[in-house]
Write an enzyme that holds these catalytic residues in place. Sequence first.
Site, PDB file in Angstrom:
ATOM      1  N   LYS A  22      -2.276  26.194  64.352  1.00  0.00           N
ATOM      2  CA  LYS A  22      -2.527  27.084  62.489  1.00  0.00           C
ATOM      3  C   LYS A  22      -2.543  26.571  61.131  1.00  0.00           C
ATOM      4  O   LYS A  22      -3.220  26.700  60.592  1.00  0.00           O
ATOM      5  CB  LYS A  22      -1.170  28.157  63.370  1.00  0.00           C
ATOM      6  N   ASN A  23      -1.522  25.694  61.164  1.00  0.00           N
ATOM      7  CA  ASN A  23      -0.992  25.541  59.785  1.00  0.00           C
ATOM      8  C   ASN A  23      -2.067  24.728  59.104  1.00  0.00           C
ATOM      9  O   ASN A  23      -2.703  24.201  57.549  1.00  0.00           O
ATOM     10  CB  ASN A  23       0.395  24.908  59.514  1.00  0.00           C
ATOM     11  N   ARG A  93       0.583  34.969  54.241  1.00  0.00           N
ATOM     12  CA  ARG A  93       0.847  33.912  52.960  1.00  0.00           C
ATOM     13  C   ARG A  93      -0.395  32.816  52.945  1.00  0.00           C
ATOM     14  O   ARG A  93      -0.585  32.858  52.054  1.00  0.00           O
ATOM     15  CB  ARG A  93       2.053  33.801  53.212  1.00  0.00           C
ATOM     16  N   CYS A 117       8.942  36.454  51.569  1.00  0.00           N
ATOM     17  CA  CYS A 117       9.073  36.581  53.320  1.00  0.00           C
ATOM     18  C   CYS A 117      10.357  37.034  53.843  1.00  0.00           C
ATOM     19  O   CYS A 117      11.322  36.104  52.962  1.00  0.00           O
ATOM     20  CB  CYS A 117       8.043  36.860  54.236  1.00  0.00           C
ATOM     21  N   ARG A 122       9.080  32.566  48.648  1.00  0.00           N
ATOM     22  CA  ARG A 122       7.690  31.720  48.433  1.00  0.00           C
ATOM     23  C   ARG A 122       7.891  31.040  47.092  1.00  0.00           C
ATOM     24  O   ARG A 122       5.735  32.082  46.814  1.00  0.00           O
ATOM     25  CB  ARG A 122       7.265  31.802  50.033  1.00  0.00           C
ATOM     26  N   ASP A 308      10.292  24.396  60.351  1.00  0.00           N
ATOM     27  CA  ASP A 308       9.627  25.272  61.272  1.00  0.00           C
ATOM     28  C   ASP A 308       9.973  25.107  63.321  1.00  0.00           C
ATOM     29  O   ASP A 308       9.867  25.402  64.107  1.00  0.00           O
ATOM     30  CB  ASP A 308       8.046  25.423  61.203  1.00  0.00           C
ATOM     31  N   ARG A 400       1.999  36.042  66.033  1.00  0.00           N
ATOM     32  CA  ARG A 400       0.706  34.710  64.744  1.00  0.00           C
ATOM     33  C   ARG A 400       1.070  34.242  64.651  1.00  0.00           C
ATOM     34  O   ARG A 400       0.159  33.058  64.186  1.00  0.00           O
ATOM     35  CB  ARG A 400       2.359  35.700  63.064  1.00  0.00           C
TER      36      ARG A 400
HETATM   37  N1  EPU Z   1       8.284  25.897  47.219  1.00  0.00           N
HETATM   38  C1  EPU Z   1       8.343  26.023  45.498  1.00  0.00           C
HETATM   39  N2  EPU Z   1       6.276  26.373  44.700  1.00  0.00           N
HETATM   40  C2  EPU Z   1       5.736  26.164  45.058  1.00  0.00           C
HETATM   41  C3  EPU Z   1       5.358  26.064  47.144  1.00  0.00           C
HETATM   42  C4  EPU Z   1       6.275  26.098  46.805  1.00  0.00           C
HETATM   43  O1  EPU Z   1       9.034  26.118  45.128  1.00  0.00           O
HETATM   44  O2  EPU Z   1       4.507  26.905  44.644  1.00  0.00           O
HETATM   45  C5  EPU Z   1       9.200  25.586  47.093  1.00  0.00           C
HETATM   46  C6  EPU Z   1       8.652  26.736  48.596  1.00  0.00           C
HETATM   47  O3  EPU Z   1       9.276  28.140  48.672  1.00  0.00           O
HETATM   48  C7  EPU Z   1       9.540  25.654  49.854  1.00  0.00           C
HETATM   49  C8  EPU Z   1       9.222  24.744  49.747  1.00  0.00           C
HETATM   50  O4  EPU Z   1       8.770  24.529  47.952  1.00  0.00           O
HETATM   51  O5  EPU Z   1      11.087  25.617  49.613  1.00  0.00           O
HETATM   52  C9  EPU Z   1       8.211  24.048  50.540  1.00  0.00           C
HETATM   53  O6  EPU Z   1       7.209  25.080  50.863  1.00  0.00           O
HETATM   54  P1  EPU Z   1       5.917  25.197  51.204  1.00  0.00           P
HETATM   55  O7  EPU Z   1       4.641  25.624  49.485  1.00  0.00           O
HETATM   56  O8  EPU Z   1       5.464  23.641  51.947  1.00  0.00           O
HETATM   57  O9  EPU Z   1       4.977  26.039  52.505  1.00  0.00           O
HETATM   58  P2  EPU Z   1       4.249  26.740  52.589  1.00  0.00           P
HETATM   59  O10 EPU Z   1       3.067  25.820  52.348  1.00  0.00           O
HETATM   60  O11 EPU Z   1       3.928  28.076  51.727  1.00  0.00           O
HETATM   61  C10 EPU Z   1       3.787  25.994  54.584  1.00  0.00           C
HETATM   62  C11 EPU Z   1       4.072  26.099  56.345  1.00  0.00           C
HETATM   63  C12 EPU Z   1       5.079  26.965  56.837  1.00  0.00           C
HETATM   64  C13 EPU Z   1       6.224  26.333  56.507  1.00  0.00           C
HETATM   65  C14 EPU Z   1       5.729  25.089  55.718  1.00  0.00           C
HETATM   66  C15 EPU Z   1       7.215  24.197  54.972  1.00  0.00           C
HETATM   67  C16 EPU Z   1       1.468  27.140  56.558  1.00  0.00           C
HETATM   68  C17 EPU Z   1       0.527  27.851  56.794  1.00  0.00           C
HETATM   69  N3  EPU Z   1       3.079  27.267  56.102  1.00  0.00           N
HETATM   70  O12 EPU Z   1       4.248  27.068  54.082  1.00  0.00           O
HETATM   71  O13 EPU Z   1       4.890  27.637  57.937  1.00  0.00           O
HETATM   72  O14 EPU Z   1       7.086  26.387  57.009  1.00  0.00           O
HETATM   73  O15 EPU Z   1       4.238  24.472  54.917  1.00  0.00           O
HETATM   74  O16 EPU Z   1       7.321  22.704  56.345  1.00  0.00           O
HETATM   75  O17 EPU Z   1       1.307  25.782  56.739  1.00  0.00           O
HETATM   76  C18 EPU Z   1       5.111  28.921  60.299  1.00  0.00           C
HETATM   77  O18 EPU Z   1       4.077  27.755  60.434  1.00  0.00           O
HETATM   78  O19 EPU Z   1       6.499  29.247  60.809  1.00  0.00           O
HETATM   79  C19 EPU Z   1       5.527  28.351  58.104  1.00  0.00           C
HETATM   80  C20 EPU Z   1       5.961  29.072  57.957  1.00  0.00           C
END
Ligand code: EPU
Length: 426
Positions: A22-23, A93, A117, A122, A308, A400
């Site tokens: 998915k991701n 998101r 969320c 996030r 995750d 999801r």
């Molecule tokens: N963060 C910031 N600022 C930003 C972006 C992120 O402070 O601009 C922080 C976040 O709050 C968090 C950390 O950095 O503490 C990592 O967040 P990241 O941006 O890597 O998460 P994401 O890209 O929004 C993806 C996966 C998530 C998974 C995270 C961490 C997708 C669509 N989602 O989210 O997947 O938990 O990376 O590995 O790729 C899931 O599949 O259940 C899921 C939540």
Amino acid sequence: MDSLVIEGGNRLRGSIHINGSKNATLPIMAAALLADGPSLIKGAPHLADISSLINILLELGMTCERLPNGDLALEVTDTKPCHARYDLMRRMRAGICVLGPLLARRKYARVSMPGGCAIGDRPVDIHLRGLRALGAHVELEAGDIVVRADKLVGTEIFLGGNFGSTVTGTANVMSAATLAEGTTVIESAACEPEVVDLANYLNAMGAKITGAGSPRVIIEGVKALTGVPHTVIPDRIEAGTFMIAAAITNGEVQLDNCRFDHLMAAIDKLRSIGIIVERSGNGCTVASARRLEPTSITTQPHPGFPTDLQAQFMALLSLADGNSIITEKIYPDRFLHVAELARLGANLHKEGSTVVIARTKRLIGAPVMASDLRASAALVLAGMAASGTTTVMRVYHIDRGYEKIELRLNSLGAKIKRVDQKELEL
Ligand code: EPU
């Protein structure tokens, strides 16, 4: 609203095919906005999140068609729409992944700011920092992020944050930089396999990206990208969840289409608590050990232990023979499953972003509430190990990220029924 009714105590046996990630699929679908001509995404899973992004892409002038063989055909037919609206974005998101591609290809994007969320705040500040560094003008208007740039220019960009790097932020900035003038160097890029898969797709389209999978990614800008067929990587979190399903039910399961190298941290933990995990075919077999040793886990960016899988491991460790500790370093508030696992008899003590999991003799079925995707998976796992009946409510969360979860677990010997919540109330 659906619930899953689980009769616990059945050992899982057999083999299961792991679906496409998915991701990985989500940012790849968004990156198709950059291309001229059609892309074919092979292995794109049938999930609610994928449908939500399809709805966003349709509004952004793309045709998105599921072919009879399950492949997803994507092609831009209208480059004028630039607005990803709140009522579509709030469902998921990862819609934020359209920001970089839209900006690079259409010079303007208006994308609803994703809210918080269930797993905590996030923010997207690092995404915006990266796009600003490429020359974008960024402002917030009525809850929308508005970015514009007549042209993007390559530069050095640091994408680290307090909790490591950002996976979708790296996807956004890397995608945008493919069409920038000159060379972009991203330092502290996310190293997750999903970033590598996206870079492979972009390179096949004509981009010039090196270093994906390491903290330094170098992108030489090109003039145009052309759509291509691409097969997405297997879903490492789905694979990890099925591994735990085998372990928690004292079962033995063969996982096909599973990348061992994407799951080393989780496999290392499974082995350290006594689970037998062996490579076989294009995947691995997982067999339980009967007696589980306790362990300590700290979630980290890849290649560290994935956040995750934190909730699912908590369910498993609640049956270990001693005290375990889990510390969450990516999303310090990602613990909504703690109270629900406790309803099943898990012995959990939360202190800040750490949970101590003390030994419990057995889990006992109960009604529980799913709060987010991975928490729901943990409750289903615990329900399969519990005696009696567990009802997991609000399972739209699990839909999801896991395709037909109950049917696939049942094919291995689980006893899970999907029922409409109203049926339960009769
Ligand atoms: N963060 C910031 N600022 C930003 C972006 C992120 O402070 O601009 C922080 C976040 O709050 C968090 C950390 O950095 O503490 C990592 O967040 P990241 O941006 O890597 O998460 P994401 O890209 O929004 C993806 C996966 C998530 C998974 C995270 C961490 C997708 C669509 N989602 O989210 O997947 O938990 O990376 O590995 O790729 C899931 O599949 O259940 C899921 C939540």
